[in-house]
Write an enzyme that holds these catalytic residues in place. Structure first.
Site, PDB file in Angstrom:
ATOM      1  N   ASP A 240       0.697  -1.180  -0.112  1.00 49.69           N
ATOM      2  CA  ASP A 240       0.064  -0.099  -0.021  1.00 49.69           C
ATOM      3  C   ASP A 240       0.924   1.250   0.002  1.00 49.69           C
ATOM      4  O   ASP A 240       1.626   1.339   0.812  1.00 49.69           O
ATOM      5  CB  ASP A 240      -0.925  -0.005   1.229  1.00 49.69           C
ATOM      6  CG  ASP A 240      -1.869   1.124   1.243  1.00 49.69           C
ATOM      7  OD1 ASP A 240      -3.065   0.720   1.232  1.00 49.69           O
ATOM      8  OD2 ASP A 240      -1.425   2.536   1.248  1.00 49.69           O
ATOM      9  N   ILE A 241       0.767   2.246  -0.957  1.00 44.55           N
ATOM     10  CA  ILE A 241       1.648   3.302  -1.141  1.00 44.55           C
ATOM     11  C   ILE A 241       1.185   4.438   0.057  1.00 44.55           C
ATOM     12  O   ILE A 241       0.180   4.541   0.554  1.00 44.55           O
ATOM     13  CB  ILE A 241       1.133   4.142  -2.466  1.00 44.55           C
ATOM     14  CG1 ILE A 241       1.297   3.244  -3.525  1.00 44.55           C
ATOM     15  CG2 ILE A 241       2.160   5.269  -2.415  1.00 44.55           C
ATOM     16  CD1 ILE A 241       0.965   3.746  -4.924  1.00 44.55           C
ATOM     17  N   GLU A 283      -4.735   2.078  -4.401  1.00 44.82           N
ATOM     18  CA  GLU A 283      -3.442   2.326  -4.539  1.00 44.82           C
ATOM     19  C   GLU A 283      -2.745   1.206  -3.818  1.00 44.82           C
ATOM     20  O   GLU A 283      -1.575   1.305  -3.190  1.00 44.82           O
ATOM     21  CB  GLU A 283      -2.877   3.696  -3.810  1.00 44.82           C
ATOM     22  CG  GLU A 283      -3.750   4.432  -2.807  1.00 44.82           C
ATOM     23  CD  GLU A 283      -3.717   3.691  -1.498  1.00 44.82           C
ATOM     24  OE1 GLU A 283      -4.572   2.649  -1.237  1.00 44.82           O
ATOM     25  OE2 GLU A 283      -2.753   4.175  -0.705  1.00 44.82           O
TER      26      GLU A 283
HETATM   27  P1  GH3 Z   1      -1.742   5.695   3.954  1.00 42.46           P
HETATM   28  O1  GH3 Z   1      -0.073   5.969   4.081  1.00 42.46           O
HETATM   29  O2  GH3 Z   1      -2.327   5.459   5.107  1.00 42.46           O
HETATM   30  O3  GH3 Z   1      -2.059   4.469   3.132  1.00 42.46           O
HETATM   31  O4  GH3 Z   1      -2.308   6.858   3.513  1.00 42.46           O
HETATM   32  P2  GH3 Z   1      -2.851   7.137   1.888  1.00 42.46           P
HETATM   33  O5  GH3 Z   1      -3.322   8.784   1.604  1.00 42.46           O
HETATM   34  O6  GH3 Z   1      -2.344   6.429   0.986  1.00 42.46           O
HETATM   35  O7  GH3 Z   1      -4.097   6.378   1.974  1.00 42.46           O
HETATM   36  P3  GH3 Z   1      -5.791   6.458   1.706  1.00 42.46           P
HETATM   37  O8  GH3 Z   1      -6.460   5.424   1.917  1.00 42.46           O
HETATM   38  O9  GH3 Z   1      -6.291   7.783   2.593  1.00 42.46           O
HETATM   39  O10 GH3 Z   1      -5.771   7.200   0.385  1.00 42.46           O
HETATM   40  C1  GH3 Z   1      -6.020   6.487  -0.735  1.00 42.46           C
HETATM   41  C2  GH3 Z   1      -5.997   7.606  -1.971  1.00 42.46           C
HETATM   42  O11 GH3 Z   1      -5.615   6.773  -3.279  1.00 42.46           O
HETATM   43  C3  GH3 Z   1      -7.153   8.090  -2.025  1.00 42.46           C
HETATM   44  C4  GH3 Z   1      -7.590   8.255  -3.377  1.00 42.46           C
HETATM   45  O12 GH3 Z   1      -7.665   9.253  -3.869  1.00 42.46           O
HETATM   46  C5  GH3 Z   1      -6.166   7.564  -4.118  1.00 42.46           C
HETATM   47  N1  GH3 Z   1      -6.904   6.716  -5.201  1.00 42.46           N
HETATM   48  C6  GH3 Z   1      -7.394   5.454  -5.333  1.00 42.46           C
HETATM   49  N2  GH3 Z   1      -7.227   5.091  -6.595  1.00 42.46           N
HETATM   50  C7  GH3 Z   1      -6.602   6.110  -7.425  1.00 42.46           C
HETATM   51  C8  GH3 Z   1      -6.464   6.288  -8.801  1.00 42.46           C
HETATM   52  O13 GH3 Z   1      -6.830   5.256  -9.643  1.00 42.46           O
HETATM   53  N3  GH3 Z   1      -5.678   7.225  -9.248  1.00 42.46           N
HETATM   54  C9  GH3 Z   1      -5.144   8.116  -8.334  1.00 42.46           C
HETATM   55  N4  GH3 Z   1      -4.835   9.104  -8.871  1.00 42.46           N
HETATM   56  N5  GH3 Z   1      -5.472   8.165  -7.025  1.00 42.46           N
HETATM   57  C10 GH3 Z   1      -6.265   7.252  -6.608  1.00 42.46           C
HETATM   58 MG    MG Z   2      -2.171   4.118   1.097  1.00 44.65          MG
HETATM   59 MG    MG Z   3      -5.088   2.145   0.775  1.00 41.18          MG
END
Ligand code: GH3
Ligand code: MG
Ligand code: MG
Length: 375
Positions: A240-241, A283
């Site tokens: 997980d990023i 992500e």
């Molecule tokens: P953490 O270190 O706790 O994982 O923090 P985080 O910010 O990575 O985690 P969080 O779950 O709060 O956010 C994940 C984000 O990923 C939210 C969403 O906008 C983004 N995301 C999900 N799918 C995509 C995609 O296909 N493209 C883009 N650009 N962003 C995406």
């Molecule tokens: Mg994340």
């Molecule tokens: Mg996540």
């Protein structure tokens, strides 16, 4: 078969007696032309059934390349195909004198050719193509393969690619009947290519080129079923990023998508070709490492993690730094788990990595007691 019938008729005594008449009136000639056409159609039908059973784009290129070279002996032959739908750059494969050679055609984007062939979706001589396009930037790239004819590969979605036929080794022109045969043969090739591309689109994630969640789960279930029977061992790596949301917030969603694509490349480069990697969710990525104990999976995970940590992602004029958190679980003959449990355990290990400060790898085994004591 019609062909056999004509053969039998030609030995009939009355036909032999009237041979001259048939010859003079041109009936024989017509019959033999008819026979040639039937032979050609039979050959094409046989080719179609072979082409439709080819499983990958690469095998298709090799098969079609060999057929065209055997039949027409062009000096050069090139395939330009956009099968990696998540990238604008097409894949190019070149042949010279029946051998596959290093790529000698450099095309950065398939889009201009897509537009050109959408307007003119048939085979075209290179000279006519130059007039039609009227832009040397898009036509001079083919000069290294001494181009004579370009044939588009068309499908339901428009243009998937095209074939560039170089001049013949003996320098003669391509005849009308050769081009007609080629058109039919390439139509079948296009359908096979279309099937391949659509299958890949059904199982691959559009933003990263990794497998989709559904395909991965099916593979995982199959592998888990083999663990007991064949005493296999597999590890699951969940990534997980870290703070990915910030990337979207600060640089925009296109930058976020670019990072997803680059991360997928790093993951793919670190694992064996037979080990499936998928985009699990937004992500989050998941990798199945077959015949790999969790300690070894950790070595792979750490390679990915440090590679990401040390990379600078260049998006437009920005330099972006990223990290990932990773969790690993394992199932083997002695320590068997269903696929859903394996994923849950990798997830728990991943969240341990997150809670412990991110940018690290955790084995479920190492937090097992901790996890089991949780209310
Ligand atoms: P953490 O270190 O706790 O994982 O923090 P985080 O910010 O990575 O985690 P969080 O779950 O709060 O956010 C994940 C984000 O990923 C939210 C969403 O906008 C983004 N995301 C999900 N799918 C995509 C995609 O296909 N493209 C883009 N650009 N962003 C995406
Ligand atoms: Mg994340
Ligand atoms: Mg996540």
């Amino acid at each position: 078969m019609i062909h056999d019938k004509i053969g039998q008729l030609s030995t009939h005594p009355e036909i032999i007696a009237n041979y001259d008449l048939l010859e003079r009136t041109g009936v024989w000639k017509e019959l033999s032309l008819f026979q040639d056409e039937v032979n050609l159609l039979n050959e094409l039908l046989e080719e179609a059934s072979k082409l439709f059973n080819i499983k990958t784009v690469n095998e298709l290129i090799v098969y079609v390349g060999k057929k065209i070279q055997d039949k027409f002996i062009p000096s050069y032959l090139a395939f330009v195909i956009q099968d990696e739908f998540y990238s604008e750059k097409p894949n190019t494969t070149c042949f010279h004198k029946m051998e596959r050679i290093e790529n000698i055609i450099e095309i950065e984007s398939f889009n201009p050719y897509k537009k050109i062939f959408s307007l003119s979706p048939t085979s075209i001589t290179f000279e006519a193509f130059e007039v039609l396009v009227d832009n040397k930037q898009y036509t001079d790239v083919f000069l290294p393969v001494q181009p004579k004819v370009l044939i588009p590969l068309m499908g339901l979605d428009g243009v998937y690619g095209f074939i560039v036929l170089g001049k013949k080794v003996l320098d003669s022109e391509y005849s009308k009947s050769e081009l007609k045969y080629m058109d039919c043969f390439i139509n079948f090739t296009s359908i096979s290519l279309q099937n391949n591309i659509h299958y890949r689109r059904a199982i691959l994630d559009v933003k990263t080129g990794l497998y989709k969640h559904s395909f991965f789960m099916k593979r995982l279930e199959e592998e888990v079923a083999k663990i007991k029977r064949y005493q296999h061992v597999i590890s699951i790596m969940m990534l997980d990023i870290d703070f990915f949301k910030k990337i979207n917030d600060v640089y925009g969603h296109m930058a976020g998508d670019f990072i997803l694509y680059e991360m997928a490349k790093i993951i793919k480069n670190a694992i064996r070709i037979e080990d499936p990697a998928a985009r699990f969710g937004g992500e989050e990525f998941i990798v199945m490492l077959t015949e790999c104990k969790s300690e070894n999976a950790k070595i792979v995970a750490e390679r990915i993690r440090t590679n990401i940590e040390e990379s600078v992602f260049h998006y437009e004029d920005k330099e972006i730094k990223m990290t990932v958190s990773i969790g690993i679980s394992e199932a083997c003959h002695q320590n068997f788990h269903q696929h859903s449990t394996l994923i849950m355990q990798a997830d728990m290990a991943l969240y341990h990595s997150k809670r412990s400060g991110r940018n690290q790898t955790t084995l479920y085994q190492d937090i097992k007691d901790l996890a089991e004591n949780k209310p």
